[in-house]
Write a protein that holds these residues in place. Sequence first.
Motif, PDB file in Angstrom:
ATOM      1  N   ARG A 145       3.740   1.295  -1.414  1.00 21.88           N
ATOM      2  CA  ARG A 145       2.794   0.180  -1.471  1.00 21.88           C
ATOM      3  C   ARG A 145       1.388   0.653  -1.111  1.00 21.88           C
ATOM      4  N   LEU A 146       1.303   1.551  -0.141  1.00 22.57           N
ATOM      5  CA  LEU A 146      -0.004   2.109   0.230  1.00 22.57           C
ATOM      6  C   LEU A 146      -0.593   2.925  -0.922  1.00 22.57           C
ATOM      7  N   THR A 147       0.275   3.682  -1.604  1.00 14.95           N
ATOM      8  CA  THR A 147      -0.185   4.479  -2.747  1.00 14.95           C
ATOM      9  C   THR A 147      -0.745   3.587  -3.840  1.00 14.95           C
ATOM     10  N   LEU A 148      -0.022   2.512  -4.178  1.00 15.70           N
ATOM     11  CA  LEU A 148      -0.488   1.593  -5.218  1.00 15.70           C
ATOM     12  C   LEU A 148      -1.807   0.934  -4.820  1.00 15.70           C
ATOM     13  N   ARG A 149      -1.943   0.595  -3.553  1.00 10.36           N
ATOM     14  CA  ARG A 149      -3.177  -0.041  -3.084  1.00 10.36           C
ATOM     15  C   ARG A 149      -4.360   0.917  -3.221  1.00 10.36           C
ATOM     16  N   GLN A 150      -4.150   2.184  -2.849  1.00 12.32           N
ATOM     17  CA  GLN A 150      -5.226   3.164  -2.955  1.00 12.32           C
ATOM     18  C   GLN A 150      -5.575   3.454  -4.416  1.00 12.32           C
ATOM     19  N   LEU A 151      -4.575   3.474  -5.281  1.00 14.94           N
ATOM     20  CA  LEU A 151      -4.841   3.653  -6.708  1.00 14.94           C
ATOM     21  C   LEU A 151      -5.708   2.516  -7.244  1.00 14.94           C
ATOM     22  N   GLU A 152      -5.387   1.303  -6.867  1.00 20.76           N
ATOM     23  CA  GLU A 152      -6.170   0.160  -7.331  1.00 20.76           C
ATOM     24  C   GLU A 152      -7.598   0.224  -6.806  1.00 20.76           C
ATOM     25  N   MET A 153      -7.763   0.672  -5.561  1.00 19.00           N
ATOM     26  CA  MET A 153      -9.114   0.832  -5.004  1.00 19.00           C
ATOM     27  C   MET A 153      -9.911   1.860  -5.783  1.00 19.00           C
ATOM     28  N   ALA A 154      -9.209   2.867  -6.319  1.00 19.99           N
ATOM     29  CA  ALA A 154      -9.874   3.906  -7.114  1.00 19.99           C
ATOM     30  C   ALA A 154     -10.096   3.473  -8.560  1.00 19.99           C
ATOM     31  N   GLY A 155      -9.632   2.293  -8.919  1.00 21.07           N
ATOM     32  CA  GLY A 155      -9.801   1.808 -10.284  1.00 21.07           C
ATOM     33  C   GLY A 155      -8.683   2.210 -11.223  1.00 21.07           C
ATOM     34  N   VAL A 156      -7.522   2.604 -10.665  1.00 22.26           N
ATOM     35  CA  VAL A 156      -6.377   3.003 -11.471  1.00 22.26           C
ATOM     36  C   VAL A 156      -5.267   1.970 -11.285  1.00 22.26           C
ATOM     37  N   THR A 157      -5.031   1.164 -12.292  1.00 24.01           N
ATOM     38  CA  THR A 157      -3.995   0.137 -12.234  1.00 24.01           C
ATOM     39  C   THR A 157      -2.898   0.472 -13.233  1.00 24.01           C
ATOM     40  N   LEU A 158      -1.650   0.489 -12.764  1.00 15.87           N
ATOM     41  CA  LEU A 158      -0.532   0.809 -13.653  1.00 15.87           C
ATOM     42  C   LEU A 158      -0.345  -0.314 -14.668  1.00 15.87           C
ATOM     43  N   PRO A 159      -0.345   0.008 -15.954  1.00 13.98           N
ATOM     44  CA  PRO A 159      -0.158  -1.032 -16.974  1.00 13.98           C
ATOM     45  C   PRO A 159       1.300  -1.481 -17.022  1.00 13.98           C
ATOM     46  N   ARG A 160       1.551  -2.582 -17.733  1.00 14.04           N
ATOM     47  CA  ARG A 160       2.929  -3.087 -17.864  1.00 14.04           C
ATOM     48  C   ARG A 160       3.808  -2.118 -18.648  1.00 14.04           C
ATOM     49  N   ARG A 171     -11.315   8.271   1.278  1.00 15.66           N
ATOM     50  CA  ARG A 171     -10.766   7.072   0.661  1.00 15.66           C
ATOM     51  C   ARG A 171     -11.619   6.706  -0.543  1.00 15.66           C
ATOM     52  N   PRO A 172     -11.023   6.143  -1.597  1.00 14.20           N
ATOM     53  CA  PRO A 172      -9.585   5.895  -1.750  1.00 14.20           C
ATOM     54  C   PRO A 172      -8.827   7.193  -1.972  1.00 14.20           C
ATOM     55  N   ASN A 173      -7.558   7.190  -1.559  1.00 11.20           N
ATOM     56  CA  ASN A 173      -6.753   8.403  -1.644  1.00 11.20           C
ATOM     57  C   ASN A 173      -5.271   8.034  -1.691  1.00 11.20           C
ATOM     58  N   PRO A 174      -4.680   8.012  -2.884  1.00 16.36           N
ATOM     59  CA  PRO A 174      -3.265   7.637  -2.999  1.00 16.36           C
ATOM     60  C   PRO A 174      -2.295   8.744  -2.600  1.00 16.36           C
ATOM     61  N   HIS A 175      -2.799   9.951  -2.351  1.00 12.26           N
ATOM     62  CA  HIS A 175      -1.952  11.083  -1.943  1.00 12.26           C
ATOM     63  C   HIS A 175      -0.779  11.280  -2.912  1.00 12.26           C
ATOM     64  N   CYS A 176      -1.113  11.424  -4.186  1.00 13.06           N
ATOM     65  CA  CYS A 176      -0.069  11.685  -5.172  1.00 13.06           C
ATOM     66  C   CYS A 176      -0.532  12.773  -6.124  1.00 13.06           C
ATOM     67  N   GLN A 177       0.431  13.427  -6.761  1.00 16.15           N
ATOM     68  CA  GLN A 177       0.117  14.421  -7.777  1.00 16.15           C
ATOM     69  C   GLN A 177      -0.252  13.712  -9.078  1.00 16.15           C
ATOM     70  N   VAL A 178      -1.253  14.236  -9.756  1.00 16.04           N
ATOM     71  CA  VAL A 178      -1.759  13.630 -10.985  1.00 16.04           C
ATOM     72  C   VAL A 178      -1.668  14.659 -12.113  1.00 16.04           C
ATOM     73  N   TYR A 179      -0.981  14.287 -13.188  1.00 18.48           N
ATOM     74  CA  TYR A 179      -0.872  15.127 -14.385  1.00 18.48           C
ATOM     75  C   TYR A 179      -1.440  14.349 -15.560  1.00 18.48           C
ATOM     76  N   LEU A 180      -2.331  14.980 -16.310  1.00 20.56           N
ATOM     77  CA  LEU A 180      -3.002  14.338 -17.437  1.00 20.56           C
ATOM     78  C   LEU A 180      -2.572  15.051 -18.713  1.00 20.56           C
TER      79      LEU A 180
END
Length: 208
Positions: free
Chosen positions: A79-94, A143-152
């Motif tokens: 939940r903390l990861t998702l909150r930090q992602l949203e603060m960074a402007g990254v919202t998971l789509p449906r 912050r923001p910092n979701p502390h997750c690995q990101v692959y593009l």
Amino acid sequence: MSLRQHIATLVDGQPYRHALFYKLPGGLRFRMAEGGEHFACVLTAVRKATVVCEDVFAGTDTILVHLQSYATPNRFDLRLTLRQLEMAGVTLPRARDIWAEPAPRDFPGDDDNWWANALFELPKSSLASLLWCAFATNMWELRPNPHCQVYLINPATGLTVHPYDDRGMDVVGTSHEALRQIYSAHYAWLFEYDLDTMDRHFAIPPPA
């Protein structure tokens, strides 16, 4: 074919996560940070990575994003990861693929800990936000910092980008020609430590 099945085909079914440059020979490793305090290091990394990624994702309007986050059994950290992602402007789509897998046995902590994975598409305009999240991952005070690995991932060219922390970024894939173009265009930013390996693989003399 699901998104999860599709990304496996981009690297010939090989596990592409973590230390991509060494696990998948024939890729590129870029030097990102150039010294300074933490905030400046991340900003420099985002700036340089954006330039490289503009070439990696040229001709496409979207990026296939794979996020991987370490999670404990109580799930609160997700939940903390998702909150930090949203603060960074990254919202998971449906439209997304989500799955869990056990953490490696040599990973410290409880045996019930696991990796949470999310795979989805975002517009290329999200690139700077995604790169910030990736490069800030080890900077606990930022912050923001979701502390997750990101692959593009660019499915059209088969290139996968892993900005692993503020120090560097790997670019791998099955298209030698696409990698050679990135190698030539951004030669000055390649990691000196691995430069001989990259030069031998692409067999092109360093630019004058």
